[in-house]
Scaffold this active site. Structure first.
Site, PDB file in Angstrom:
ATOM      1  N   LEU A 157       6.222  -6.698  11.297  1.00 31.61           N
ATOM      2  CA  LEU A 157       7.602  -7.154  11.103  1.00 31.61           C
ATOM      3  C   LEU A 157       8.545  -6.011  10.756  1.00 31.61           C
ATOM      4  CD1 LEU A 157       8.270  -7.358   7.788  1.00 31.61           C
ATOM      5  CD2 LEU A 157       6.779  -9.326   8.013  1.00 31.61           C
ATOM      6  N   ARG A 158       9.753  -6.168  11.261  1.00 31.38           N
ATOM      7  CA  ARG A 158      10.829  -5.220  10.956  1.00 31.38           C
ATOM      8  C   ARG A 158      11.720  -5.847   9.906  1.00 31.38           C
ATOM      9  NH1 ARG A 158      13.436  -5.754  16.564  1.00 31.38           N
ATOM     10  NH2 ARG A 158      12.618  -7.826  16.091  1.00 31.38           N
ATOM     11  N   GLU A 159      12.138  -5.071   8.928  1.00 30.48           N
ATOM     12  CA  GLU A 159      13.088  -5.603   7.962  1.00 30.48           C
ATOM     13  C   GLU A 159      14.354  -5.974   8.726  1.00 30.48           C
ATOM     14  OE1 GLU A 159      13.587  -3.332   4.392  1.00 30.48           O
ATOM     15  OE2 GLU A 159      11.458  -2.844   4.330  1.00 30.48           O
ATOM     16  N   ARG A 176      14.240   2.336  -0.143  1.00 27.85           N
ATOM     17  CA  ARG A 176      13.048   3.181  -0.245  1.00 27.85           C
ATOM     18  C   ARG A 176      13.117   4.280   0.814  1.00 27.85           C
ATOM     19  NH1 ARG A 176       8.329  -1.015   0.316  1.00 27.85           N
ATOM     20  NH2 ARG A 176       9.923  -2.007   1.585  1.00 27.85           N
ATOM     21  N   LYS A 195      18.501   1.244   6.668  1.00 31.48           N
ATOM     22  CA  LYS A 195      19.002   0.778   7.969  1.00 31.48           C
ATOM     23  C   LYS A 195      19.875  -0.446   7.701  1.00 31.48           C
ATOM     24  CE  LYS A 195      15.375  -2.430   9.364  1.00 31.48           C
ATOM     25  NZ  LYS A 195      14.439  -2.796  10.412  1.00 31.48           N
ATOM     26  N   THR A 244       0.868  -1.185   0.000  1.00 28.01           N
ATOM     27  CA  THR A 244       0.000   0.000   0.000  1.00 28.01           C
ATOM     28  C   THR A 244       0.896   1.223   0.000  1.00 28.01           C
ATOM     29  OG1 THR A 244      -0.122  -0.151   2.421  1.00 28.01           O
ATOM     30  CG2 THR A 244      -1.950  -1.087   1.193  1.00 28.01           C
ATOM     31  N   GLU A 294       0.496  -6.943  10.338  1.00 29.17           N
ATOM     32  CA  GLU A 294       1.832  -7.463  10.653  1.00 29.17           C
ATOM     33  C   GLU A 294       2.652  -6.333  11.265  1.00 29.17           C
ATOM     34  OE1 GLU A 294       4.619  -6.206   9.065  1.00 29.17           O
ATOM     35  OE2 GLU A 294       3.443  -4.840   7.801  1.00 29.17           O
ATOM     36  N   CYS A 299       8.059   1.858   5.313  1.00 29.44           N
ATOM     37  CA  CYS A 299       6.891   1.871   6.213  1.00 29.44           C
ATOM     38  C   CYS A 299       6.687   3.184   6.956  1.00 29.44           C
ATOM     39  CB  CYS A 299       7.000   0.728   7.214  1.00 29.44           C
ATOM     40  SG  CYS A 299       6.802  -0.868   6.433  1.00 29.44           S
TER      41      CYS A 299
HETATM   42  C1  UDX Z   1       9.038  -0.482  10.931  1.00 25.50           C
HETATM   43  C2  UDX Z   1       8.461  -0.935  12.275  1.00 25.50           C
HETATM   44  O1  UDX Z   1       9.486  -1.053  13.244  1.00 25.50           O
HETATM   45  C3  UDX Z   1       7.743  -2.262  12.113  1.00 25.50           C
HETATM   46  O2  UDX Z   1       7.157  -2.672  13.336  1.00 25.50           O
HETATM   47  C4  UDX Z   1       6.680  -2.095  11.046  1.00 25.50           C
HETATM   48  O3  UDX Z   1       5.999  -3.295  10.839  1.00 25.50           O
HETATM   49  C5  UDX Z   1       7.297  -1.599   9.747  1.00 25.50           C
HETATM   50  O4  UDX Z   1       8.014  -0.405   9.972  1.00 25.50           O
HETATM   51  P1  UDX Z   1      11.210  -1.113   9.516  1.00 25.50           P
HETATM   52  O5  UDX Z   1      10.750  -0.134   8.485  1.00 25.50           O
HETATM   53  O6  UDX Z   1      11.731  -2.436   9.085  1.00 25.50           O
HETATM   54  O7  UDX Z   1      10.025  -1.428  10.549  1.00 25.50           O
HETATM   55  O8  UDX Z   1      12.391  -0.401  10.302  1.00 25.50           O
HETATM   56  P2  UDX Z   1      12.731   0.064  11.790  1.00 25.50           P
HETATM   57  O9  UDX Z   1      13.675  -0.870  12.394  1.00 25.50           O
HETATM   58  O10 UDX Z   1      11.519   0.415  12.529  1.00 25.50           O
HETATM   59  O11 UDX Z   1      13.529   1.408  11.452  1.00 25.50           O
HETATM   60  C6  UDX Z   1      12.897   2.461  10.742  1.00 25.50           C
HETATM   61  C7  UDX Z   1      13.829   3.617  10.531  1.00 25.50           C
HETATM   62  O12 UDX Z   1      14.051   4.293  11.756  1.00 25.50           O
HETATM   63  C8  UDX Z   1      15.216   3.259   9.997  1.00 25.50           C
HETATM   64  O13 UDX Z   1      15.570   4.199   8.995  1.00 25.50           O
HETATM   65  C9  UDX Z   1      16.111   3.382  11.202  1.00 25.50           C
HETATM   66  O14 UDX Z   1      17.425   3.704  10.861  1.00 25.50           O
HETATM   67  C10 UDX Z   1      15.437   4.506  11.955  1.00 25.50           C
HETATM   68  N1  UDX Z   1      15.688   4.501  13.400  1.00 25.50           N
HETATM   69  C11 UDX Z   1      15.296   3.445  14.164  1.00 25.50           C
HETATM   70  C12 UDX Z   1      16.296   5.593  14.000  1.00 25.50           C
HETATM   71  O15 UDX Z   1      16.639   6.561  13.325  1.00 25.50           O
HETATM   72  N2  UDX Z   1      16.499   5.572  15.344  1.00 25.50           N
HETATM   73  C13 UDX Z   1      16.132   4.545  16.130  1.00 25.50           C
HETATM   74  O16 UDX Z   1      16.355   4.604  17.339  1.00 25.50           O
HETATM   75  C14 UDX Z   1      15.510   3.438  15.522  1.00 25.50           C
END
Ligand code: UDX
Length: 447
Positions: A148-150, A343, A336, A85, A146, A273
């Site tokens: 999930l975290r990548e 993206r 990350k 989405t 869901e 996300c």
């Molecule tokens: C996120 C949510 O964590 C997950 O639960 C949801 O289902 C999808 O979106 P994700 O996109 O995989 O997951 O990444 P995440 O680990 O949450 O990190 C997101 C971004 O935040 C990254 O760019 C990361 O570098 C940044 N981040 C994370 C920070 O800048 N500081 C932090 O302390 C944590």
């Protein structure tokens, strides 16, 4: 149990593999022929720890297969909708094209008693809108978001920290018939069977209504994004006062009510996300006449984007006022670590901006170079870390892969670079160690 998973992108491919690994007979369906071919060979179409093994084992067991033919979903007891989405091309709302298309395709395959479980992140109200068509076939719609975290997707799917199932016919839902409450409860029981190992391990299993289930997902992401932008806002204040945001985060994080996780300051959040989900949430709230309630999410977004400007400013400052024709090694392209996803990557955005200012930018990343090159072919990419930093006037860490954060020492970097300027876009390096080795160290929100 026989299960179909419609949409085999990030979410769907992992979900299909995970469901097969816990004993179900799974068919994954996608319209993308290349993706289906790769998955059928047991190849993960993206970088995700443990996914390759999961797919290979699933296919070898005979319990997992992939197809482009939606008719093969017929006969499954549960059909998961796991399509993307994305953010609309024009505007901030979510684009529901793929959700609608997958439901249209699935309808002729549904049989009475089937369960359709939406997993995609959707604007609140979507399930109520989709339900009449699905339920006209005798199937039951539930929403099962869901989280999930990548990088942790396999683990998060097999051992989630909670399971949420939204069923129809609660107060305020579109239907409200007693029979549908029963159908919803039966559907929730079947999902308990689907997720049997997690349920057996006492994972919280929350049965709620559609709207709450849809909101749980966006609320969780909005909270996480807010937490990151909160600490990055404190970084801005730290910059104006000479305080150190990392020590501040450590100190407030000891309060169990606050917690240290997701207080990592730096160039901010990106990915497929958080950015699009907070924007879609704001857009939906506006539609509901409740834009004010989440107006703070605009600030969350704005703070987040300002940190990218700050990183660029620090590089300019480190190089004495201009980056023009200076060689800058950008360590990281993925949004990350442990991901090849670029993206809305803040790392890549900073690299592009520096190049726009005339810098000689070299980008390196252990996993994301191919994806980054497709998006920004104008940048120079070098796979090997040491080759990338050779002769650089400044190095800038924007994705905290271990190879940059832990393994790259200032002593080693000194043997390769031309300059001694280290900009820490993730506040992951030991400032004292870099300074002691003769480097000018510049962090985010640090003196
Ligand atoms: C996120 C949510 O964590 C997950 O639960 C949801 O289902 C999808 O979106 P994700 O996109 O995989 O997951 O990444 P995440 O680990 O949450 O990190 C997101 C971004 O935040 C990254 O760019 C990361 O570098 C940044 N981040 C994370 C920070 O800048 N500081 C932090 O302390 C944590």
């Amino acid at each position: 149990m026989r299960i179909s998973v419609i949409g085999c992108g990030y979410l769907g491919a992992v979900h299909a593999g995970a469901m097969a690994s816990i004993g179900h007979e799974v068919v994954g369906v996608d319209v993308d022929v290349r993706k289906i071919r790769a998955l059928s060979r047991g190849e993960a179409p993206f970088f995700e720890p443990d996914l390759q093994e999961l797919l290979t084992a699933g296919i070898a067991s005979g319990r997992l297969r992939f197809t482009t033919d939606i008719a093969e979903a017929s006969g499954a007891a549960v059909h998961f909708i796991a399509v993307g989405t994305p953010q609309q091309a024009h505007g901030h709302a979510a684009d529901l094209t793929y959700v609608n298309a997958s439901v249209d395709a699935l309808l002729p395959q549904l049989q009475p008693g089937d369960i359709v479980a939406g997993k995609s992140t959707v604007p609140v109200g979507t399930a109520a809108e989709l339900a009449p068509r699905i339920e006209a076939t005798g199937a039951t719609l539930v929403w099962n978001p869901e989280f999930l975290r990548e990088g942790w997707a396999v683990k998060d799917t097999i051992e989630p920290d909670r399971l949420v199932v939204g069923i129809g016919a609660s107060t305020g839902s579109a239907t409200g018939q007693a029979g549908e409450v029963d159908a919803g409860r039966r559907a929730a029981d079947i999902l308990r069977e689907v997720y049997h190992p997690a349920v057996a391990a006492d994972t919280p299993f929350i049965v709620t209504d559609w709207a709450t289930a849809e909101l749980v997902k966006v609320a969780a992401n909005a909270f996480l994004a807010t937490k990151i932008s909160f600490i990055n806002a404190m970084a801005e204040i730290a910059e104006a006062t000479g305080a150190d945001v990392t020590q501040l985060a450590d100190a407030i994080g000891h309060d169990a009510r606050i917690g240290r996780r997701f207080l990592g300051s730096g160039i901010g959040f990106g990915g497929g996300c958080l950015p699009k989900d907070i924007r879609a949430f704001s857009a939906r709230a506006e539609e509901l006449g409740r834009g004010e309630s989440v107006a703070f999410l605009r600030e969350v977004d704005a703070i987040n984007l300002r940190r990218r400007d700050r990183a660029v400013d620090l590089v300019i400052q480190g190089l004495g006022g201009s980056v023009f024709e200076r060689r800058i090694a950008v360590l990281g392209a993925a949004f990350k670590p442990y991901s090849d996803d670029v993206r809305d990557s803040p790392a890549l955005d900073v690299a592009v901006r520096l190049r726009g200012l005339g810098a000689d930018v070299v980008v390196t990343d252990p996993a994301a170079i191919d994806n980054a090159r497709r998006l920004h072919p104008q940048l120079t990419y070098i796979e090997d870390r040491d080759d990338a930093i050779r002769d650089a006037d400044a190095i800038l860490m924007v994705t905290e892969w271990d190879t940059y954060r832990r393994e790259l020492t200032p002593e080693h970097a000194s043997t390769l670079t031309a300059g001694r300027v280290a900009i820490d876009g993730r506040n992951g390096w030991d400032a004292a160690a870099w300074r002691a080795a003769g480097w000018q160290y510049l962090g985010m929100g640090k003196p």
